[in-house]
Design a protein around this motif. Structure first.
Motif, PDB file in Angstrom:
ATOM      1  N   ARG A  24       0.787  -1.280   0.336  1.00  0.00           N
ATOM      2  CA  ARG A  24      -0.309  -0.425   0.188  1.00  0.00           C
ATOM      3  C   ARG A  24       0.561   1.277   0.040  1.00  0.00           C
ATOM      4  NH1 ARG A  24      -5.064  -0.864   3.550  1.00  0.00           N
ATOM      5  NH2 ARG A  24      -6.032  -3.614   3.526  1.00  0.00           N
ATOM      6  N   GLU A 156      -4.414   3.054   8.258  1.00  0.00           N
ATOM      7  CA  GLU A 156      -5.506   4.412   8.221  1.00  0.00           C
ATOM      8  C   GLU A 156      -5.266   4.995   7.529  1.00  0.00           C
ATOM      9  OE1 GLU A 156      -5.316   4.579  12.776  1.00  0.00           O
ATOM     10  OE2 GLU A 156      -5.764   2.868  13.604  1.00  0.00           O
ATOM     11  N   ASP A 159      -5.711   1.969   0.984  1.00  0.00           N
ATOM     12  CA  ASP A 159      -6.415   1.458   0.724  1.00  0.00           C
ATOM     13  C   ASP A 159      -5.959   0.498   0.019  1.00  0.00           C
ATOM     14  OD1 ASP A 159      -6.035   2.194  -2.418  1.00  0.00           O
ATOM     15  OD2 ASP A 159      -8.215   2.750  -1.852  1.00  0.00           O
ATOM     16  N   TYR A 164      -5.664   7.108  -0.809  1.00  0.00           N
ATOM     17  CA  TYR A 164      -6.166   7.296   0.538  1.00  0.00           C
ATOM     18  C   TYR A 164      -7.662   7.084   1.357  1.00  0.00           C
ATOM     19  CZ  TYR A 164      -2.218  11.241   0.026  1.00  0.00           C
ATOM     20  OH  TYR A 164      -0.840  11.808  -0.733  1.00  0.00           O
ATOM     21  N   LEU A 165      -7.593   6.723   2.403  1.00  0.00           N
ATOM     22  CA  LEU A 165      -8.800   6.110   2.773  1.00  0.00           C
ATOM     23  C   LEU A 165      -9.790   7.331   3.481  1.00  0.00           C
ATOM     24  CD1 LEU A 165      -7.026   3.349   5.426  1.00  0.00           C
ATOM     25  CD2 LEU A 165      -8.680   3.023   3.092  1.00  0.00           C
ATOM     26  N   ASP A 166     -10.747   7.408   3.815  1.00  0.00           N
ATOM     27  CA  ASP A 166     -11.766   8.173   3.849  1.00  0.00           C
ATOM     28  C   ASP A 166     -11.408   8.729   5.649  1.00  0.00           C
ATOM     29  OD1 ASP A 166     -13.439   7.824   1.775  1.00  0.00           O
ATOM     30  OD2 ASP A 166     -14.616   6.384   2.154  1.00  0.00           O
ATOM     31  N   THR A 168      -9.090  10.781   5.633  1.00  0.00           N
ATOM     32  CA  THR A 168      -7.433  10.713   5.624  1.00  0.00           C
ATOM     33  C   THR A 168      -7.187  12.293   5.112  1.00  0.00           C
ATOM     34  OG1 THR A 168      -7.053   8.767   5.192  1.00  0.00           O
ATOM     35  CG2 THR A 168      -5.211  10.068   5.124  1.00  0.00           C
TER      36      THR A 168
END
Length: 217
Positions: A24, A156, A159, A164-166, A168
């Motif tokens: 990742r 965290e 993904d 980027y993850l929600d 972030t």
């Protein structure tokens, strides 16, 4: 310019979760390289069959090393620089990454820059591994740029695609990654220009015999 992004882990099992966390981080760096106009290739230890017992590429007769080693040697030599992505093992760099890199001589990496990227599932971001990596990469010939990237709790942030993850703060993370990667691009451009300059001779480097490092007798 083209950069090799080394994924410094070959673990694909759990726990801890998730597996292949370094992939990742490597993909996130590749996305930022692309955003800054550079291309990349991934180097994944899981996809490279290394000889057993250990025998480096330069120990074979010219052109006689296993195909996987010959192919990667050509990629290393052709690249403009390197992004080394590693977790921390016992306050040091990944043994999988070190084992892979040990198969190739410094002449393939020399006079090009590298960027140090570390990560962890916990709070430290693998920062202690970076201390060890600076010495190692300098000896390998691809001097690391001064800025580094450390990613705590990487699961965290990114993904599986490197996006980027929600939730972030993507702008902040882009700026943080770009600080290191733009240094890498700057030095790669400068070093590449110098390598291509007609009449510029690179200082002699260690190639085969350790005696080449010795002071006069």
């Amino acid at each position: 310019m083209t950069f090799l992004v080394f994924i410094g882990s070959e673990r694909d099992s759990t726990p801890p979760h998730p597996a292949r966390l370094g992939e990742r981080v490597a993909k996130a760096c590749a996305l930022r390289l692309a955003a800054n106009g550079a291309s990349h290739d991934f180097v994944d230890p899981l996809k490279i069959e290394l000889p057993t017992p250990f025998k480096p590429q330069f120990s074979y007769a010219k052109g006689k090393a296993p195909q996987a080693l010959e192919l990667l040697a050509r990629q290393i030599e052709a690249a403009d620089g390197y992004v080394m992505v590693s977790p921390e093992y016992n306050h040091s760099m990944s043994p999988a990454l070190a084992h892979l890199l040990n198969h190739f001589g410094s002449s393939l990496f020399s006079y090009k820059p590298s960027a140090i990227v570390t990560y962890s599932a916990g709070q430290w971001g693998g920062a202690r591994a970076a201390v060890n990596m600076r010495t190692y990469l300098a000896e390998l010939g691809c001097l690391p740029v001064s800025a580094m990237i450390h990613v705590p709790r990487a699961q965290e942030v990114f993904d599986p695609t490197g996006a980027y993850l929600d939730g972030t703060e993507s702008d902040s993370w882009n700026g943080y990654l770009d600080r290191t990667l733009k240094q890498l691009l700057w030095w790669a451009e400068a070093a590449g220009r110098q390598r291509r300059t007609d009449g510029t001779e690179k200082p002699a480097a260690f190639t085969r015999s350790p005696s080449q490092r010795n002071a006069p007798g």
